[in-house]
Design a protein around this motif. Sequence first.
Motif, PDB file in Angstrom:
ATOM      1  N   ALA B   6     103.051  44.450  30.184  1.00  0.00           N
ATOM      2  CA  ALA B   6     103.180  43.322  31.105  1.00  0.00           C
ATOM      3  C   ALA B   6     103.117  43.843  32.535  1.00  0.00           C
ATOM      4  CB  ALA B   6     104.505  42.613  30.879  1.00  0.00           C
ATOM      5  N   ILE B   7     102.581  43.015  33.402  1.00  0.00           N
ATOM      6  CA  ILE B   7     102.582  43.359  34.829  1.00  0.00           C
ATOM      7  C   ILE B   7     103.363  42.279  35.564  1.00  0.00           C
ATOM      8  CG2 ILE B   7     101.176  43.750  36.888  1.00  0.00           C
ATOM      9  CD1 ILE B   7      98.899  44.621  34.988  1.00  0.00           C
ATOM     10  N   ILE B  19      95.460  46.015  36.714  1.00  0.00           N
ATOM     11  CA  ILE B  19      94.569  45.253  35.823  1.00  0.00           C
ATOM     12  C   ILE B  19      93.183  45.889  35.786  1.00  0.00           C
ATOM     13  CG2 ILE B  19      93.471  43.015  35.411  1.00  0.00           C
ATOM     14  CD1 ILE B  19      95.889  41.713  36.816  1.00  0.00           C
ATOM     15  N   ARG B  20      92.672  46.241  36.961  1.00  0.00           N
ATOM     16  CA  ARG B  20      91.350  46.873  37.019  1.00  0.00           C
ATOM     17  C   ARG B  20      91.298  48.121  36.143  1.00  0.00           C
ATOM     18  NH1 ARG B  20      88.078  50.715  40.213  1.00  0.00           N
ATOM     19  NH2 ARG B  20      89.895  51.612  41.221  1.00  0.00           N
ATOM     20  N   LEU B  21      92.327  48.939  36.224  1.00  0.00           N
ATOM     21  CA  LEU B  21      92.318  50.189  35.464  1.00  0.00           C
ATOM     22  C   LEU B  21      92.516  49.937  33.974  1.00  0.00           C
ATOM     23  CD1 LEU B  21      94.427  52.394  37.915  1.00  0.00           C
ATOM     24  CD2 LEU B  21      91.943  52.435  37.578  1.00  0.00           C
ATOM     25  N   ILE B  22      93.436  49.035  33.666  1.00  0.00           N
ATOM     26  CA  ILE B  22      93.725  48.783  32.246  1.00  0.00           C
ATOM     27  C   ILE B  22      92.543  48.090  31.561  1.00  0.00           C
ATOM     28  CG2 ILE B  22      95.246  47.467  30.708  1.00  0.00           C
ATOM     29  CD1 ILE B  22      97.521  48.033  32.751  1.00  0.00           C
ATOM     30  N   THR B  42      95.331  31.080  37.261  1.00  0.00           N
ATOM     31  CA  THR B  42      94.612  32.087  36.481  1.00  0.00           C
ATOM     32  C   THR B  42      94.310  33.287  37.369  1.00  0.00           C
ATOM     33  OG1 THR B  42      92.462  31.221  37.122  1.00  0.00           O
ATOM     34  CG2 THR B  42      93.481  30.274  35.140  1.00  0.00           C
ATOM     35  N   ILE B  43      94.032  34.398  36.724  1.00  0.00           N
ATOM     36  CA  ILE B  43      93.610  35.570  37.496  1.00  0.00           C
ATOM     37  C   ILE B  43      92.302  35.280  38.224  1.00  0.00           C
ATOM     38  CG2 ILE B  43      92.468  37.796  37.062  1.00  0.00           C
ATOM     39  CD1 ILE B  43      95.395  38.115  37.661  1.00  0.00           C
ATOM     40  N   ASP B  54      89.328  38.619  29.974  1.00  0.00           N
ATOM     41  CA  ASP B  54      90.064  37.627  29.195  1.00  0.00           C
ATOM     42  C   ASP B  54      91.554  37.951  29.331  1.00  0.00           C
ATOM     43  OD1 ASP B  54      90.717  35.615  27.452  1.00  0.00           O
ATOM     44  OD2 ASP B  54      90.360  36.845  25.661  1.00  0.00           O
ATOM     45  N   LEU B  55      92.229  37.261  30.234  1.00  0.00           N
ATOM     46  CA  LEU B  55      93.601  37.616  30.578  1.00  0.00           C
ATOM     47  C   LEU B  55      94.504  36.399  30.497  1.00  0.00           C
ATOM     48  CD1 LEU B  55      92.884  39.815  33.726  1.00  0.00           C
ATOM     49  CD2 LEU B  55      93.809  40.615  31.542  1.00  0.00           C
ATOM     50  N   PRO B  56      95.794  36.635  30.244  1.00  0.00           N
ATOM     51  CA  PRO B  56      96.734  35.502  30.226  1.00  0.00           C
ATOM     52  C   PRO B  56      96.922  34.903  31.623  1.00  0.00           C
ATOM     53  CG  PRO B  56      97.898  37.604  29.932  1.00  0.00           C
ATOM     54  CD  PRO B  56      96.437  37.904  29.884  1.00  0.00           C
TER      55      PRO B  56
END
Lengths: 341, 341, 341, 341
Positions: B6-7, B19-22, B42-43, B54-56
């Motif tokens: 989680a972030i 997020i970019r790295l993960i 949303t992101i 595809d992110l929560p």
Amino acid sequence: MTHSVAIIGASGYTGAELIRLIATHPGLRIGALCADRKAGQTIASVFPHLRHLDLPTLVKVDEVDWSGIDLAFAALPHGTSQEVVAALPDHVKVIDLSAGFRLRDPAVYEKWYGDAHRALHLQDEAVYGLSEFYRDEIKNARLVAGTGCNAATGMFGMLPLLSAGVIDPDEIILDMVCGVSGAGRAAKEAMLHSEVSEGTHPYGLPVHRHTSEFDQEFSKAAGQKVEVVFTPHLMPANRGILCTGHVRGDADAIHAALVERYADEPFCVVLPMGEAPATRHVRGSNFVHLGVVADRKPGRVRVFSALDNLNKGSSGQALQNANLMLGLPETEGLMMAPMFP
Amino acid sequence: MTHSVAIIGASGYTGAELIRLIATHPGLRIGALCADRKAGQTIASVFPHLRHLDLPTLVKVDEVDWSGIDLAFAALPHGTSQEVVAALPDHVKVIDLSAGFRLRDPAVYEKWYGDAHRALHLQDEAVYGLSEFYRDEIKNARLVAGTGCNAATGMFGMLPLLSAGVIDPDEIILDMVCGVSGAGRAAKEAMLHSEVSEGTHPYGLPVHRHTSEFDQEFSKAAGQKVEVVFTPHLMPANRGILCTGHVRGDADAIHAALVERYADEPFCVVLPMGEAPATRHVRGSNFVHLGVVADRKPGRVRVFSALDNLNKGSSGQALQNANLMLGLPETEGLMMAPMFP
Amino acid sequence: MTHSVAIIGASGYTGAELIRLIATHPGLRIGALCADRKAGQTIASVFPHLRHLDLPTLVKVDEVDWSGIDLAFAALPHGTSQEVVAALPDHVKVIDLSAGFRLRDPAVYEKWYGDAHRALHLQDEAVYGLSEFYRDEIKNARLVAGTGCNAATGMFGMLPLLSAGVIDPDEIILDMVCGVSGAGRAAKEAMLHSEVSEGTHPYGLPVHRHTSEFDQEFSKAAGQKVEVVFTPHLMPANRGILCTGHVRGDADAIHAALVERYADEPFCVVLPMGEAPATRHVRGSNFVHLGVVADRKPGRVRVFSALDNLNKGSSGQALQNANLMLGLPETEGLMMAPMFP
Amino acid sequence: MTHSVAIIGASGYTGAELIRLIATHPGLRIGALCADRKAGQTIASVFPHLRHLDLPTLVKVDEVDWSGIDLAFAALPHGTSQEVVAALPDHVKVIDLSAGFRLRDPAVYEKWYGDAHRALHLQDEAVYGLSEFYRDEIKNARLVAGTGCNAATGMFGMLPLLSAGVIDPDEIILDMVCGVSGAGRAAKEAMLHSEVSEGTHPYGLPVHRHTSEFDQEFSKAAGQKVEVVFTPHLMPANRGILCTGHVRGDADAIHAALVERYADEPFCVVLPMGEAPATRHVRGSNFVHLGVVADRKPGRVRVFSALDNLNKGSSGQALQNANLMLGLPETEGLMMAPMFP
């Protein structure tokens, strides 16, 4: 099994971008790096940002042992490139990033570039390298001609609309705002930081050379002669091209045509109706963002497209094509997210 | 098997960099993204450069179902962070990117940050997150405190020298030139483009808060009280910190100490004697470049270190620590080459 | 009555800055503009921002009719400049902006610049052009040697302190952050926008040439040999130099020494104790801003100075000196406010 | 005799630019500086680049003694401005830099700006402040409405062509590339350096408010209803607007119309046929550069105009109008050359 590739013209920005991308590509390894004036130097001295990589020293192109090389990227000026490509062994697939093989009609090449084509016998087999539009031909090609970076930016927005017949092909105006790195690494007064920063101006006037690619591809897509008005502007940023395409048609039909065309394309993102892209949101990546915004004047529509000129506009596109030519997954090594800020 | 992370504080720049790295990390997936003011968005709307993922959707931190989350990155302001971290379930490992847990002595924290520590019971178990220097402790930690980005830059250059005893610990002066993104995404007049561009100035005067980290770590390494003079300067660039460390000692011994210390470190590159790094050559990456240049005055030496404040200085470091804490290869997801230009 | 001036080397940035300043100077008019490679061109083509001015076409220096010229500004590379200045008629006063005449001892010149002095007979009469410190000599000089721009920045902060004896002359460290235009208009790869923007690095290592000016002037002011550690850094901005001077002494005494020294100087502004300057607040102007900030370590003090390298650091200084040499009010044509943002 | 002026909204960028320009204007002195939130502060603290000037402390607008003030510049947001201007004493001439009085028809104002006009009784006497086109009215006006900066840029190129009837009024497309300072000094996330630098994007979509000024002025000039397509883009530079106007007509006739119209205008420079301007060549000045470049498609022409948004686009224009209103020479205080680099 990894494929071995060579980069000819490795000391320029598109060369560096290729190395950066290939560095984490699981299916490729760099077998040779060529540079003319900088032959004998290491990558660490030419591009210190790549110094952590284990790479061959720069050599002249005629010093390469091509026997183990599967594919060569040629990132050279257009005149030079034709001769160098012509001299490569037959077993080496080639992606040429210059303008040398982009125009199918050599007479058109000579008209726009002012010199005679030096590899006429190869022109017929050259495939235009806009991956999403020539995918099947690229898979089977030995020689692929990378597109102009400005040309690619405009084509992502316009080609689906011309093919779908949803815009008036006689009324297209393309204004672009372009980053500095497109001018390359050659030392020119006009590209000094003091000259470029803190301002903007149009360039390539009265008619920029990439217009020839628009003529060729737009006319083919529309099935009739298409000539656009194209005006690029330099902005004080290193990467990124934003195309503002002024067209006539129905905004909803235009948006629908883009959505449909790019539904299955991993790198082409169509924004929701009414939203516009920004170059910084595709920076360092192989993505293209597209947006459609209607004007208050009925029938007037802005179609925006944004990409990174060094990546999707040249080296990312080239790597995407290399994946296709070598039978690798098309997105391999290209899914890194854009870098912001 | 992938781990779910989680972030918390995902709408800031260090959140975006995580997020970019993960996004291309094979062993991690993002299970929850939290933001307070931007919860519900949303992101794609908060960070359009990540819209292809595809992110929560962003949620408030108390809306997260922590049962499936293995590790949380907390990228919040320091005061806020202590309370949020304290409220997380015990099974969740935590990497806190704020200053909340960096200083071992809570009295020191209160002195420098001006407010009482709000999670005192956790301070003892917090491990200082400079990966290359606390690797073993980090592997076994539940709570890791990410370092200050300026602090990390200075420590990469100085810690090996203090440990090796090759410089005078009473005579260290650290001048830094720092990118803008370190100030975060909060809307402040002083960080507007019109205010920041086209110039430089020192900030954090008379004594920047990261000095407390130098006091703590330098004194420990030297085995005596060490206090440095530290002056950061803002430059008109988004990413990058360059530290110019003025020390007294023998240049060759200093260079040798760095070479030896970092011989097996994948992210720390010591340049040949006499060469200096540039921030643009580590941009967007987890690499640190270090250089040693003697002055003409005998015994006076400049030790330069350069890193990307958002990457190796915070989110890259955090991911490196997450790899360690989760038993993954330390370099996983972090080997992408710097982006230049 | 207006005086007629010539600018030799008018196609470079310091030449352009001279024209910009003289354009609204009531007591000067431009009688000749010289450029070697660009001779024959108009200013409109070389510097379009000056196209509204009625100016002579660029000529080669040997085409100038010097009979009507009162004063010449030579804005050339150092080697070239010595010979050109030596060839000027005696009645022409000269302000040389190169390094050609800055160092009183020709042996020192040869040591630092690597070539023999080509106008030895003029060196003795050359006055060092730091207006506020050589005002009387400049008034009576025929030949004035403009200072290095970095040198000027450092000297405004240090000279009064060395003269007043309030700092330890053996413990001076000068770190500078410098704009790009100081590198001039010559086309060099290292000065391209793509190379310079978005980052910083130290340059001129291991010892920058302007150090020779510090040696000369600091030793004179202190009455003993003084050698400083000087490290300039390039920032991605066109104009401005910030010097962070690390000294030992009493902060209040240091501040008082600056306040007293500059009390009657129209261009030197000492900020209140504890405040630091920014280069963007002197941009485009002839002002110097100075600040003093004590460190927490007793006896350690930062002395900051900021100026515009093209203006107060070279062309503004030159014009101030021209005013002195021609008997005009010293501030004439130089009171325009800095441009921000 | 000097005239005393007040600046209301002195803590914003247009306020600062007015102070910068007036600082060396021989016929004006600053009698009062107003700011709401920053009342009580000195200019040195709000704008350190102006600290060398002897200026009054910032006060709230209702603290001003208007008896000695001849003219007020109101540099406020549009809603606020109407009420403040309405409350000024009758003897004070007013130049309002907001959108509050630009649109002659209050219904049009309400439509575009979304709120009711709060000073309806003053609208009739307000003169549109485009100096070169309303010179006589401005001379006799008590209230002048400064133009939008984008609006001014487009009108300098288009108005003479519409008046002369050399272009098709139904086929005008205006694309602009605009500097950041036009967004003002308010702290907004979208205007942070990290958000704005290194990229570009269109803004003000789908229809920017300045379009209302084009509708009003273009229709008047053409003698028929004119509606243009207008799309501004943000560039990472502080100052400057470049307008690329796409029109239909004969390039030579278009160029001739501009040359003739601006032959006697001191601030409007028409470049030779085929040349295009750059914003950096008018930076910091009151000049407008205009260029005409024919396209290869017969009848398609690009008309370029470039100005500095803070200067000719707002504060320089305002000062030019103040000169006219106070009976001073129109160019007084405005002939300083652009600053490059």
